[in-house]
Enzyme design. Structure first.
Site, PDB file in Angstrom:
ATOM      1  N   ARG A 221       0.845  -1.192   0.000  1.00 38.85           N
ATOM      2  CA  ARG A 221       0.000   0.000   0.000  1.00 38.85           C
ATOM      3  C   ARG A 221       0.887   1.252   0.000  1.00 38.85           C
ATOM      4  O   ARG A 221       1.960   1.265   0.617  1.00 38.85           O
ATOM      5  CB  ARG A 221      -0.893   0.034   1.249  1.00 38.85           C
ATOM      6  CG  ARG A 221      -2.060  -0.937   1.213  1.00 38.85           C
ATOM      7  CD  ARG A 221      -3.120  -0.552   0.198  1.00 38.85           C
ATOM      8  NE  ARG A 221      -4.268  -1.437   0.193  1.00 38.85           N
ATOM      9  CZ  ARG A 221      -4.423  -2.481  -0.629  1.00 38.85           C
ATOM     10  NH1 ARG A 221      -3.483  -2.784  -1.518  1.00 38.85           N
ATOM     11  NH2 ARG A 221      -5.513  -3.217  -0.580  1.00 38.85           N
ATOM     12  N   HIS A 269      -0.811   0.201  -9.858  1.00 31.43           N
ATOM     13  CA  HIS A 269      -1.490  -0.730  -8.933  1.00 31.43           C
ATOM     14  C   HIS A 269      -2.018  -1.948  -9.706  1.00 31.43           C
ATOM     15  O   HIS A 269      -3.230  -2.208  -9.730  1.00 31.43           O
ATOM     16  CB  HIS A 269      -2.636  -0.014  -8.186  1.00 31.43           C
ATOM     17  CG  HIS A 269      -3.044  -0.746  -6.932  1.00 31.43           C
ATOM     18  ND1 HIS A 269      -3.434  -0.103  -5.782  1.00 31.43           N
ATOM     19  CD2 HIS A 269      -3.129  -2.069  -6.653  1.00 31.43           C
ATOM     20  CE1 HIS A 269      -3.747  -0.998  -4.852  1.00 31.43           C
ATOM     21  NE2 HIS A 269      -3.563  -2.204  -5.362  1.00 31.43           N
TER      22      HIS A 269
HETATM   23  P1  NAP Z   1      -1.479 -11.577   4.693  1.00 28.84           P
HETATM   24  O1  NAP Z   1      -1.699 -12.961   4.218  1.00 28.84           O
HETATM   25  O2  NAP Z   1      -2.451 -10.990   5.668  1.00 28.84           O
HETATM   26  O3  NAP Z   1      -0.007 -11.523   5.313  1.00 28.84           O
HETATM   27  C1  NAP Z   1       0.471 -10.405   5.962  1.00 28.84           C
HETATM   28  C2  NAP Z   1       1.891 -10.649   6.457  1.00 28.84           C
HETATM   29  O4  NAP Z   1       2.379  -9.427   7.025  1.00 28.84           O
HETATM   30  C3  NAP Z   1       1.957 -11.712   7.550  1.00 28.84           C
HETATM   31  O5  NAP Z   1       3.126 -12.475   7.403  1.00 28.84           O
HETATM   32  C4  NAP Z   1       2.045 -10.864   8.830  1.00 28.84           C
HETATM   33  O6  NAP Z   1       2.738 -11.486   9.898  1.00 28.84           O
HETATM   34  C5  NAP Z   1       2.854  -9.680   8.339  1.00 28.84           C
HETATM   35  N1  NAP Z   1       2.639  -8.512   9.201  1.00 28.84           N
HETATM   36  C6  NAP Z   1       1.493  -7.895   9.502  1.00 28.84           C
HETATM   37  N2  NAP Z   1       1.700  -6.869  10.350  1.00 28.84           N
HETATM   38  C7  NAP Z   1       3.024  -6.867  10.611  1.00 28.84           C
HETATM   39  C8  NAP Z   1       3.861  -6.071  11.430  1.00 28.84           C
HETATM   40  N3  NAP Z   1       3.386  -5.062  12.165  1.00 28.84           N
HETATM   41  N4  NAP Z   1       5.177  -6.359  11.463  1.00 28.84           N
HETATM   42  C9  NAP Z   1       5.676  -7.409  10.751  1.00 28.84           C
HETATM   43  N5  NAP Z   1       4.935  -8.197   9.938  1.00 28.84           N
HETATM   44  C10 NAP Z   1       3.625  -7.917   9.876  1.00 28.84           C
HETATM   45  O7  NAP Z   1      -1.412 -10.569   3.466  1.00 28.84           O
HETATM   46  P2  NAP Z   1      -1.223 -10.893   1.897  1.00 28.84           P
HETATM   47  O8  NAP Z   1      -2.405 -11.563   1.348  1.00 28.84           O
HETATM   48  O9  NAP Z   1       0.077 -11.567   1.713  1.00 28.84           O
HETATM   49  O10 NAP Z   1      -1.205  -9.420   1.286  1.00 28.84           O
HETATM   50  C11 NAP Z   1      -0.338  -8.418   1.771  1.00 28.84           C
HETATM   51  C12 NAP Z   1      -0.789  -7.052   1.263  1.00 28.84           C
HETATM   52  O11 NAP Z   1      -0.520  -6.924  -0.117  1.00 28.84           O
HETATM   53  C13 NAP Z   1      -2.291  -6.794   1.364  1.00 28.84           C
HETATM   54  O12 NAP Z   1      -2.679  -6.399   2.662  1.00 28.84           O
HETATM   55  C14 NAP Z   1      -2.485  -5.684   0.339  1.00 28.84           C
HETATM   56  O13 NAP Z   1      -2.358  -4.421   0.956  1.00 28.84           O
HETATM   57  C15 NAP Z   1      -1.334  -5.888  -0.634  1.00 28.84           C
HETATM   58  N6  NAP Z   1      -1.797  -6.262  -1.991  1.00 28.84           N
HETATM   59  C16 NAP Z   1      -1.450  -5.486  -3.039  1.00 28.84           C
HETATM   60  C17 NAP Z   1      -1.838  -5.843  -4.310  1.00 28.84           C
HETATM   61  C18 NAP Z   1      -1.438  -5.029  -5.505  1.00 28.84           C
HETATM   62  O14 NAP Z   1      -1.951  -5.263  -6.601  1.00 28.84           O
HETATM   63  N7  NAP Z   1      -0.514  -4.106  -5.365  1.00 28.84           N
HETATM   64  C19 NAP Z   1      -2.591  -7.020  -4.509  1.00 28.84           C
HETATM   65  C20 NAP Z   1      -2.929  -7.782  -3.413  1.00 28.84           C
HETATM   66  C21 NAP Z   1      -2.523  -7.410  -2.139  1.00 28.84           C
HETATM   67  P3  NAP Z   1       2.177 -12.833  10.590  1.00 28.84           P
HETATM   68  O15 NAP Z   1       2.377 -13.905   9.547  1.00 28.84           O
HETATM   69  O16 NAP Z   1       3.044 -13.013  11.755  1.00 28.84           O
HETATM   70  O17 NAP Z   1       0.738 -12.586  10.886  1.00 28.84           O
HETATM   71  C1  GLV Z   2      -5.173  -5.114  -4.028  1.00 22.90           C
HETATM   72  O1  GLV Z   2      -4.552  -4.140  -3.812  1.00 22.90           O
HETATM   73  C2  GLV Z   2      -5.625  -6.042  -3.030  1.00 22.90           C
HETATM   74  O2  GLV Z   2      -5.561  -5.718  -1.837  1.00 22.90           O
HETATM   75  O3  GLV Z   2      -6.061  -7.137  -3.415  1.00 22.90           O
END
Ligand code: NAP
Ligand code: GLV
Length: 306
Positions: A221, A269
């Protein structure tokens, strides 16, 4: 069963049609103010008015992985928030990050400049061992990215809140480990959720702990990154550059310095797009599982923020 769809910034109509076809037993409609109450909602950044006017909702299905826009709303405590759980996003994210890492590591931008000038030139191969990639956030997307980077034999570090064990990955967890994670990561890939704890986490104090020549890839983000701190560290020569897919203001304003910066690559994005049919299949499966009283994956902990 009634399902309502409420999106900000994109048309709900193709979703209404596809969901209706996929889920014959449901009545699916696009939300408008004054619409009748629904049982479940499929949303992207809905307004507070939507939540306030839909008191019977049991579940909010977010059509993305990141739920930060939803958690800014006042939500009834009983309302379940469900994130999209991969649904074709993690392979896209792995492609995007590997592409950005390899493009930087192999200096393909430099080769482009040379070849466009008709110049046949070689650059000294860099050592992969000097290019540890640090994946910040080892969740659904981060884990897939870490595994994809290992295929190219980059050393991989990972940073998460709780301890993780992924074969061949050097894992760091908790705030006390952040400095060591940063100091040993030549390329930083941000894949954390946006929460009060992580907002502005990529700032002068943290980014300056990356090694000289460090490179930043932000695909999570825009509000994770203090944009002027990144530019200052690149212009001072501490960082080599950045690939950015997300921004504090989207679309990125026309006058923003990122557009023209020679060491910053901007994409709109698009690193991991929501795939409609895959997402609908996943959401229908979850609604049916909830109806049978079964547990589902992807339930968001609204206190933790992801
Ligand atoms: P997720 O499955 O919720 O994983 C989040 C990871 O971040 C987990 O390993 C978590 O630790 C860690 N985390 C959370 N808070 C933390 C902190 N304060 N300090 C250290 N580590 C922390 O998320 P995801 O599905 O992989 O997605 C991640 C993010 O990518 C989304 O929230 C979204 O904003 C972004 N995204 C972007 C796009 C795009 O097109 N640009 C697309 C999809 C997603 P734990 O494992 O210990 O809980
Ligand atoms: C995109 O940014 C998502 O959070 O899936």
């Amino acid at each position: 069963m009634n399902i309502t769809i409420c999106f900000t910034g994109l048309s709900p109509e193709p979703w209404v049609q596809s969901l209706q076809q996929a889920f014959a037993g449901a009545v699916v409609s696009a939300w408008a103010p004054g619409a009748p109450p629904a049982d479940h909602a499929i949303v992207w950044a809905p307004p507070q008015q939507f939540i306030d006017e839909q008191p019977d909702l049991q579940t909010l299905f977010n059509i993305g992985a990141g739920v930060d826009a939803l958690l800014q709303l006042r939500l009834p405590p009983s309302l379940k928030v469900v994130r999209l759980d991969d649904a074709g996003m993690s392979v896209q994210m792995a492609e995007y990050v590997c592409h950005a890492v390899i493009r930087h590591f192999r200096e393909f931008d430099g080769y482009d400049v040379d070849t466009q000038a008709g110049k046949w030139s070689y650059r000294k191969p860099r050592s992969r061992a000097d290019f540890a990639v640090g994946v910040m956030g080892l969740g659904v997307l981060g884990e897939r990215v870490a595994k994809a980077l290992q295929v190219f034999e980059f050393p991989v570090n990972a940073y998460s809140r709780s301890p993780k064990h992924l074969q061949g990955v050097h894992s760091f967890s908790g705030a006390q480990a952040l400095s060591e994670f940063l100091a040993t990561s030549r390329v930083l890939v941000n894949l954390m959720p946006l929460t009060p704890e992580t907002e502005n986490i990529l700032n002068h104090a943290t980014l300056s702990q990356l090694p000289v020549g460090g490179y930043v890839i932000n695909v999570a983000r825009g509000k994770h990154l203090v944009e002027e701190d990144l530019i200052a560290l690149i212009d001072r020569g501490h960082l080599a550059g950045a690939t950015l897919d997300v921004f504090r203001t989207e679309p990125l304003p026309a006058a923003h310095p990122f557009w023209q910066h020679p060491k910053i690559t901007v994409t709109p994005h698009t690193s991991a797009r929501t795939l409609r049919e895959e997402s609908i299949a996943q959401i229908v499966g979850k609604i049916q599982a909830l109806g049978r009283g079964e547990p589902i994956q992807g339930l968001v902990d609204t206190v933790r923020g992801y």
